[in-house]
Design a protein around this motif. Structure first.
Motif, PDB file in Angstrom:
ATOM      1  N   TYR A  18      40.205  35.871  39.800  1.00 48.11           N
ATOM      2  CA  TYR A  18      40.260  36.942  40.563  1.00 48.11           C
ATOM      3  C   TYR A  18      39.838  36.515  42.464  1.00 48.11           C
ATOM      4  O   TYR A  18      38.716  36.071  42.385  1.00 48.11           O
ATOM      5  CB  TYR A  18      38.099  38.085  40.942  1.00 48.11           C
ATOM      6  CG  TYR A  18      39.239  38.375  38.882  1.00 48.11           C
ATOM      7  CD1 TYR A  18      39.935  39.138  38.696  1.00 48.11           C
ATOM      8  CD2 TYR A  18      37.686  37.738  38.296  1.00 48.11           C
ATOM      9  CE1 TYR A  18      40.145  40.028  37.807  1.00 48.11           C
ATOM     10  CE2 TYR A  18      38.063  38.035  36.751  1.00 48.11           C
ATOM     11  CZ  TYR A  18      39.021  39.707  36.375  1.00 48.11           C
ATOM     12  OH  TYR A  18      39.123  39.627  35.144  1.00 48.11           O
ATOM     13  N   ASN A  21      38.242  33.217  43.150  1.00 44.01           N
ATOM     14  CA  ASN A  21      37.217  32.872  41.934  1.00 44.01           C
ATOM     15  C   ASN A  21      37.759  32.566  40.941  1.00 44.01           C
ATOM     16  O   ASN A  21      38.853  33.570  40.013  1.00 44.01           O
ATOM     17  CB  ASN A  21      36.330  33.945  42.201  1.00 44.01           C
ATOM     18  CG  ASN A  21      35.286  33.932  41.369  1.00 44.01           C
ATOM     19  OD1 ASN A  21      34.851  32.829  40.343  1.00 44.01           O
ATOM     20  ND2 ASN A  21      34.308  35.392  40.634  1.00 44.01           N
ATOM     21  N   VAL A  23      37.958  32.253  36.994  1.00 42.61           N
ATOM     22  CA  VAL A  23      37.042  32.493  36.591  1.00 42.61           C
ATOM     23  C   VAL A  23      37.682  31.848  35.282  1.00 42.61           C
ATOM     24  O   VAL A  23      36.309  31.469  34.328  1.00 42.61           O
ATOM     25  CB  VAL A  23      37.119  34.312  35.669  1.00 42.61           C
ATOM     26  CG1 VAL A  23      36.145  34.456  34.443  1.00 42.61           C
ATOM     27  CG2 VAL A  23      37.028  34.648  37.283  1.00 42.61           C
ATOM     28  N   PRO A  42      26.476  31.634  28.524  1.00 34.94           N
ATOM     29  CA  PRO A  42      26.392  32.622  29.724  1.00 34.94           C
ATOM     30  C   PRO A  42      26.999  34.112  30.658  1.00 34.94           C
ATOM     31  O   PRO A  42      27.981  33.935  29.961  1.00 34.94           O
ATOM     32  CB  PRO A  42      25.754  31.689  30.223  1.00 34.94           C
ATOM     33  CG  PRO A  42      26.382  30.594  30.145  1.00 34.94           C
ATOM     34  CD  PRO A  42      26.618  30.346  28.835  1.00 34.94           C
ATOM     35  N   SER A  45      30.744  34.133  32.434  1.00 30.59           N
ATOM     36  CA  SER A  45      31.014  32.493  31.575  1.00 30.59           C
ATOM     37  C   SER A  45      32.747  32.348  31.760  1.00 30.59           C
ATOM     38  O   SER A  45      33.814  31.833  31.993  1.00 30.59           O
ATOM     39  CB  SER A  45      30.369  32.170  30.397  1.00 30.59           C
ATOM     40  OG  SER A  45      30.698  32.635  29.510  1.00 30.59           O
ATOM     41  N   SER A  48      34.461  38.179  28.255  1.00 28.31           N
ATOM     42  CA  SER A  48      35.369  38.767  29.019  1.00 28.31           C
ATOM     43  C   SER A  48      37.089  39.009  29.109  1.00 28.31           C
ATOM     44  O   SER A  48      37.806  39.354  28.586  1.00 28.31           O
ATOM     45  CB  SER A  48      34.659  40.287  29.316  1.00 28.31           C
ATOM     46  OG  SER A  48      33.840  40.126  28.264  1.00 28.31           O
ATOM     47  N   THR A  49      37.037  38.022  30.122  1.00 30.60           N
ATOM     48  CA  THR A  49      38.163  38.266  31.073  1.00 30.60           C
ATOM     49  C   THR A  49      39.087  37.677  30.574  1.00 30.60           C
ATOM     50  O   THR A  49      39.941  37.733  29.857  1.00 30.60           O
ATOM     51  CB  THR A  49      37.815  36.992  32.228  1.00 30.60           C
ATOM     52  OG1 THR A  49      36.694  37.607  33.023  1.00 30.60           O
ATOM     53  CG2 THR A  49      38.737  37.551  33.415  1.00 30.60           C
ATOM     54  N   GLU A 169      32.086  42.197  22.747  1.00 35.50           N
ATOM     55  CA  GLU A 169      30.181  42.444  22.909  1.00 35.50           C
ATOM     56  C   GLU A 169      30.246  43.684  22.156  1.00 35.50           C
ATOM     57  O   GLU A 169      29.543  44.161  22.886  1.00 35.50           O
ATOM     58  CB  GLU A 169      29.799  41.878  24.291  1.00 35.50           C
ATOM     59  CG  GLU A 169      29.615  40.880  24.715  1.00 35.50           C
ATOM     60  CD  GLU A 169      29.619  40.943  26.085  1.00 35.50           C
ATOM     61  OE1 GLU A 169      28.469  41.595  26.168  1.00 35.50           O
ATOM     62  OE2 GLU A 169      29.644  39.290  27.047  1.00 35.50           O
ATOM     63  N   HIS A 201      27.314  37.974  21.726  1.00 40.80           N
ATOM     64  CA  HIS A 201      25.733  37.737  22.022  1.00 40.80           C
ATOM     65  C   HIS A 201      24.832  37.114  20.365  1.00 40.80           C
ATOM     66  O   HIS A 201      23.825  37.015  20.537  1.00 40.80           O
ATOM     67  CB  HIS A 201      24.792  38.387  23.066  1.00 40.80           C
ATOM     68  CG  HIS A 201      25.554  38.363  24.677  1.00 40.80           C
ATOM     69  ND1 HIS A 201      25.425  36.955  25.017  1.00 40.80           N
ATOM     70  CD2 HIS A 201      26.306  39.710  25.315  1.00 40.80           C
ATOM     71  CE1 HIS A 201      26.049  37.005  26.589  1.00 40.80           C
ATOM     72  NE2 HIS A 201      26.242  39.111  25.875  1.00 40.80           N
TER      73      HIS A 201
HETATM   74  N1  LIG Z   1      37.572  42.920  37.022  1.00 44.63           N
HETATM   75  C1  LIG Z   1      37.236  42.188  37.755  1.00 44.63           C
HETATM   76  N2  LIG Z   1      37.354  41.692  39.632  1.00 44.63           N
HETATM   77  C2  LIG Z   1      36.670  40.167  39.740  1.00 44.63           C
HETATM   78  N3  LIG Z   1      35.931  39.697  39.433  1.00 44.63           N
HETATM   79  C3  LIG Z   1      35.631  39.139  38.066  1.00 44.63           C
HETATM   80  C4  LIG Z   1      37.012  41.049  37.488  1.00 44.63           C
HETATM   81  N4  LIG Z   1      36.022  41.011  36.419  1.00 44.63           N
HETATM   82  C5  LIG Z   1      34.783  39.964  35.752  1.00 44.63           C
HETATM   83  N5  LIG Z   1      34.966  39.580  37.548  1.00 44.63           N
HETATM   84  C6  LIG Z   1      33.897  38.032  37.739  1.00 44.63           C
HETATM   85  O1  LIG Z   1      34.899  36.873  36.948  1.00 44.63           O
HETATM   86  C7  LIG Z   1      33.329  36.559  36.027  1.00 44.63           C
HETATM   87  C8  LIG Z   1      33.732  35.943  34.287  1.00 44.63           C
HETATM   88  O2  LIG Z   1      33.237  38.241  34.532  1.00 44.63           O
HETATM   89  P1  LIG Z   1      33.227  38.201  32.817  1.00 44.63           P
HETATM   90  O3  LIG Z   1      32.776  39.471  32.603  1.00 44.63           O
HETATM   91  O4  LIG Z   1      34.731  37.591  32.207  1.00 44.63           O
HETATM   92  O5  LIG Z   1      32.372  37.053  31.939  1.00 44.63           O
HETATM   93  P2  LIG Z   1      31.715  37.837  30.803  1.00 44.63           P
HETATM   94  O6  LIG Z   1      30.950  35.590  30.224  1.00 44.63           O
HETATM   95  O7  LIG Z   1      31.987  38.240  30.146  1.00 44.63           O
HETATM   96  O8  LIG Z   1      29.738  37.736  30.725  1.00 44.63           O
HETATM   97  P3  LIG Z   1      29.303  39.067  30.350  1.00 44.63           P
HETATM   98  O9  LIG Z   1      28.339  38.059  29.375  1.00 44.63           O
HETATM   99  O10 LIG Z   1      27.909  39.719  31.653  1.00 44.63           O
HETATM  100  O11 LIG Z   1      29.676  39.871  30.284  1.00 44.63           O
HETATM  101  C9  LIG Z   1      32.421  36.759  36.380  1.00 44.63           C
HETATM  102  O12 LIG Z   1      31.667  35.642  38.420  1.00 44.63           O
HETATM  103  C10 LIG Z   1      32.829  38.198  37.305  1.00 44.63           C
HETATM  104  O13 LIG Z   1      32.310  38.738  38.578  1.00 44.63           O
END
Ligand SMILES: Nc1ncnc2c1ncn2[C@@H]1O[C@H](COP(=O)(O)OP(=O)(O)OP(=O)(O)O)[C@@H](O)[C@H]1O
Length: 247
Positions: A18, A21, A23, A42, A45, A48-49, A169, A201
């Motif tokens: 992103y 970033n 990811v 955590p 991490s 979700s992405t 989740e 989780h």
């Molecule tokens: N649409 C987006 N635009 C910009 N950054 C994003 C977007 N979606 C996620 N991120 C960033 O990508 C990184 C990973 O986020 P993600 O939601 O995939 O993590 P996660 O492991 O699922 O966390 P959680 O358990 O809190 O849901 C984070 O730094 C988040 O800020």
């Protein structure tokens, strides 16, 4: 049957940025038919992405996704067609508020699979029974609890007969007393042989239901293995630290 034949989903070196970033960092995943894979890790991490990339809600920056023998990213396969094979259940349910429960469930089969109304409704009622909501067909989502809404969302996903279900989740938005009813439905699906990738989780669920647990941190798959290994004897220090915090 060859290795590739059994593979339902094969993801290779999947990366996602992103902006600057980074990811997801060259993530690999292979899911076989009937497998339940739980992804833990955590906040932030990339879990979700990762799921959103698999479902094409996000376009990966690089890497490949093969669903059975189909290259999902080559543009030949329409996204809607792909999503008929790979369903997704979200933390926030995303039910249509102005449609009754039954119409929420029948909408996609009617519009995308051209099912007639009567046929789609018979099946929706069976699915509602399966998720323990046989009497809720005629109500609007607003009258349901979060756990009931999520079970409707699961029934809606099942109405498309997906071969693979992704869960992002699914219980994180629920009051603690409503978590169990959703996890029970998911466990039932796993026992029926549904192939599932679950970001969760709920460590108890991952330990009990998963065939394989993946620990993600900082956009990497740090460790993966059978639940007994990950929860009983994690090899990686970071996995150990994470589990010590959450268990
Ligand atoms: N649409 C987006 N635009 C910009 N950054 C994003 C977007 N979606 C996620 N991120 C960033 O990508 C990184 C990973 O986020 P993600 O939601 O995939 O993590 P996660 O492991 O699922 O966390 P959680 O358990 O809190 O849901 C984070 O730094 C988040 O800020």
């Amino acid at each position: 049957m060859s290795e590739t034949k059994q593979s339902m989903l094969t993801i290779t070196k999947l990366s996602k940025y992103y902006g600057k970033n980074h990811v997801l960092k060259k993530v690999n995943l292979n899911v076989k038919k009937g497998e339940v894979v739980c992804i833990i890790g955590p906040s932030g991490s990339g879990k979700s992405t990762f799921l959103r990339c698999i479902n094409l809600l996000e376009r990966p920056s690089s890497g490949s996704i093969f669903y059975q023998d189909n290259d999902v990213l080559d543009g030949k396969w329409k996204t809607n067609e792909y999503r008929q094979h790979v369903g997704m259940v979200f933390q926030g349910y995303y039910l249509f508020p102005f449609k009754k429960v039954i119409d929420n469930i029948t909408m996609a089969p009617r519009t995308l699979k051209n099912k007639n109304k009567a046929e789609a409704e018979v099946e929706a009622l069976e699915l509602l029974k399966k998720v323990g909501l046989a009497d809720k067909d005629d109500v609007y989502p607003a009258s349901l609890s979060g756990g009931q809404k999520q079970r409707v969302a699961i029934a809606r996903a099942l109405a498309m007969h997906p071969e693979l279900l992704l869960f992002d989740e699914p219980t994180s938005a629920l009051d603690p007393e409503l978590v169990g009813e959703v996890l029970r439905v998911m466990k039932g699906l796993a026992e029926e042989g549904m192939t599932m990738v679950v970001v969760t989780h709920e460590m108890g669920f991952a330990r009990e239901v998963a065939n394989r647990v993946i620990f993600m941190e900082g956009g990497y798959i740090v460790e993966e293995g059978a639940p007994e290994e990950i929860f009983g004897n994690p090899k990686n220090e970071r996995t150990r630290e994470f589990l010590a915090r959450v268990l």
